[in-house]
Design an enzyme around this catalytic site. Structure first.
Site, PDB file in Angstrom:
ATOM      1  N   ASN A  59       0.640  -1.282   0.022  1.00 17.58           N
ATOM      2  CA  ASN A  59       0.012   0.197  -0.111  1.00 17.58           C
ATOM      3  C   ASN A  59       1.009   1.196  -0.117  1.00 17.58           C
ATOM      4  OD1 ASN A  59      -1.883   1.927   0.381  1.00 17.58           O
ATOM      5  ND2 ASN A  59      -2.400   1.430   2.435  1.00 17.58           N
ATOM      6  N   TRP A  60       1.146   1.829  -1.171  1.00 13.82           N
ATOM      7  CA  TRP A  60       2.049   2.841  -1.333  1.00 13.82           C
ATOM      8  C   TRP A  60       1.469   4.116  -0.583  1.00 13.82           C
ATOM      9  CZ3 TRP A  60       4.516   2.682  -6.794  1.00 13.82           C
ATOM     10  CH2 TRP A  60       5.088   1.428  -7.001  1.00 13.82           C
ATOM     11  N   LYS A  61       0.216   4.212  -0.450  1.00 12.95           N
ATOM     12  CA  LYS A  61      -0.444   5.359   0.243  1.00 12.95           C
ATOM     13  C   LYS A  61      -0.120   6.634  -0.744  1.00 12.95           C
ATOM     14  CE  LYS A  61      -0.154   3.346   4.541  1.00 12.95           C
ATOM     15  NZ  LYS A  61      -0.093   3.445   6.155  1.00 12.95           N
TER      16      LYS A  61
ATOM     17  N   HIS B 208      -9.749   1.514   4.223  1.00 12.96           N
ATOM     18  CA  HIS B 208      -8.257   1.411   5.068  1.00 12.96           C
ATOM     19  C   HIS B 208      -8.580   2.605   6.297  1.00 12.96           C
ATOM     20  CE1 HIS B 208      -4.282   2.738   6.033  1.00 12.96           C
ATOM     21  NE2 HIS B 208      -4.016   1.525   5.685  1.00 12.96           N
TER      22      HIS B 208
ATOM     23  N   GLU C 106      -6.856   4.785   7.358  1.00 11.27           N
ATOM     24  CA  GLU C 106      -6.546   6.297   7.091  1.00 11.27           C
ATOM     25  C   GLU C 106      -8.007   7.028   6.619  1.00 11.27           C
ATOM     26  OE1 GLU C 106      -2.855   5.726   5.058  1.00 11.27           O
ATOM     27  OE2 GLU C 106      -1.981   4.951   7.257  1.00 11.27           O
TER      28      GLU C 106
ATOM     29  N   GLU D 279      -5.896  -5.076   9.951  1.00 14.61           N
ATOM     30  CA  GLU D 279      -4.926  -3.933  10.518  1.00 14.61           C
ATOM     31  C   GLU D 279      -5.090  -3.094  11.729  1.00 14.61           C
ATOM     32  OE1 GLU D 279      -2.716  -2.694   6.657  1.00 14.61           O
ATOM     33  OE2 GLU D 279      -4.408  -1.544   6.875  1.00 14.61           O
TER      34      GLU D 279
ATOM     35  N   GLY E 148       2.083   2.092  10.671  1.00 14.93           N
ATOM     36  CA  GLY E 148       3.005   3.387  10.710  1.00 14.93           C
ATOM     37  C   GLY E 148       3.901   3.903  11.733  1.00 14.93           C
TER      38      GLY E 148
ATOM     39  N   SER F 102       2.963  -2.102  10.112  1.00 16.36           N
ATOM     40  CA  SER F 102       4.325  -2.416  10.691  1.00 16.36           C
ATOM     41  C   SER F 102       4.956  -3.661  10.277  1.00 16.36           C
ATOM     42  CB  SER F 102       4.745  -1.978  11.924  1.00 16.36           C
ATOM     43  OG  SER F 102       4.310  -0.462  12.171  1.00 16.36           O
TER      44      SER F 102
ATOM     45  N   GLY G 212       2.863  -1.141   4.314  1.00 17.40           N
ATOM     46  CA  GLY G 212       2.718   0.332   3.775  1.00 17.40           C
ATOM     47  C   GLY G 212       4.350   0.548   3.601  1.00 17.40           C
ATOM     48  N   GLY G 213       5.032   1.130   4.562  1.00 21.33           N
ATOM     49  CA  GLY G 213       6.204   1.712   4.802  1.00 21.33           C
ATOM     50  C   GLY G 213       7.048   0.634   3.912  1.00 21.33           C
TER      51      GLY G 213
HETATM   52  P1  PGA Z   1       2.505   0.298   7.364  1.00 22.71           P
HETATM   53  O1  PGA Z   1       1.360   0.454   6.767  1.00 22.71           O
HETATM   54  O2  PGA Z   1       3.097  -1.014   7.038  1.00 22.71           O
HETATM   55  O3  PGA Z   1       3.442   1.507   7.222  1.00 22.71           O
HETATM   56  O4  PGA Z   1       2.412   0.181   9.031  1.00 22.71           O
HETATM   57  C1  PGA Z   1       0.365  -0.490   6.737  1.00 22.71           C
HETATM   58  C2  PGA Z   1      -1.104  -0.157   5.905  1.00 22.71           C
HETATM   59  O5  PGA Z   1      -1.262   1.132   6.315  1.00 22.71           O
HETATM   60  O6  PGA Z   1      -1.642  -0.717   5.169  1.00 22.71           O
END
Ligand code: PGA
Length: 257
Positions: free
Chosen positions: A13-15, A101, A103, A173, A179, A219, A240-241
């Site tokens: 998930n590149w956001k 998601h 966010e 999640e 994050g 994470s 994500g990251g």
């Molecule tokens: P993260 O994000 O791996 O940076 O914690 C995961 C996500 O939001 O899908």
């Protein structure tokens, strides 16, 4: 994960990261890192910002990498300034879409009711859906994690048929782990993924629950992925990251392989 019953899916998930040229570079780098590897028993997806879709689809063409988007609207078209429909995504070569998601829920007013509408629209357009659910830290501390997750799953999947469920992946999640560098322990991840499977069993059938891919996200990285993916009910990851760096993302793909 239990590959006997279900498919491992590793999704990035590149956001809101990467310009189109950088997106193409990252897809190329992931391809290069995986050169010669047999990824036939794991599905790899990169979910990218809308403006990166074209570049990412072109770069991924003919490879093991599938391209996804990070959201879509529930209407087919109309006066929804700034929104993108599921049909538009399909027309651009997108195969997967993340819906719900945390966010989106946290910053953009997404509710389980709107998540459900988006899930339906995405499925009708022929997309595979990565549906995100997860509890807040306060909810975990109150001991209501499983109730919250079960409620989210029930509302988010309202009116989704057994047949349509073949195109649904669920991503557990925990919001407090996204994050933050704070990963759920492998036991915590497994426990909630199992609870989701039980909810699916009650809503549909035990066989459907066994066959549904349930990812962990929050994470996940090159270091902790093996332990998480070794758990019976953790069938992959939404990352994500660590999905923004080809070697780290590849380490997770390797662990899933
Ligand atoms: P993260 O994000 O791996 O940076 O914690 C995961 C996500 O939001 O899908």
């Amino acid at each position: 994960m239990n590959k006997k019953y279900r498919r491992a899916v590793i999704a990035g998930n590149w956001k809101m990261n990467k310009l189109p040229a950088e997106a193409a570079q990252l897809v190329e780098a992931i391809k290069a890192e995986n050169a010669g590897a047999d990824n036939s028993n794991v599905t790899v997806v990169c979910c990218v910002p809308y403006v990166d879709i074209d570049a990412a689809v072109k770069a991924a063409k003919g490879s093991f990498i599938h391209i996804g988007a990070e959201n879509c609207h529930w209407e087919k078209s109309g006066a929804f300034t700034g929104e993108i429909s599921a049909d538009m995504l399909v027309a651009c070569g997108v195969e997967y879409v993340i819906i719900g998601h945390s966010e989106r829920r946290q910053y953009f007013g997404e509710t389980d009711l709107t998540v459900n509408k988006r899930v339906k629209a995405a499925l009708e357009a022929g997309l595979q859906v990565i549906l995100c659910v997860g509890e807040l830290l306060e909810q975990r501390e109150q001991g209501i994690t499983e109730e919250i997750i079960s409620m989210q799953v029930k509302i988010d999947l309202a009116d989704i048929t057994e047949e349509q469920m073949k195109n649904i992946i669920i991503a557990y999640e925990p919001v407090w782990a996204i994050g933050t560098g704070k990963t759920a322990t492998a036991e915590q991840a497994d426990e909630v993924c199992e609870a989701i499977r039980k909810t699916l069993g009650a809503l549909y059938t035990p066989a459907l629950a066994e066959a549904t891919t349930i990812q962990y996200g929050g994470s996940m990285n090159a270091k902790n992925c093996e332990e998480l993916l070794a758990k019976e009910h953790v069938d992959g990851g939404l990352i994500g990251g660590a999905s923004l760096k080809a070697p780290d993302f590849t380490a997770i793909i390797k662990a899933a392989r």
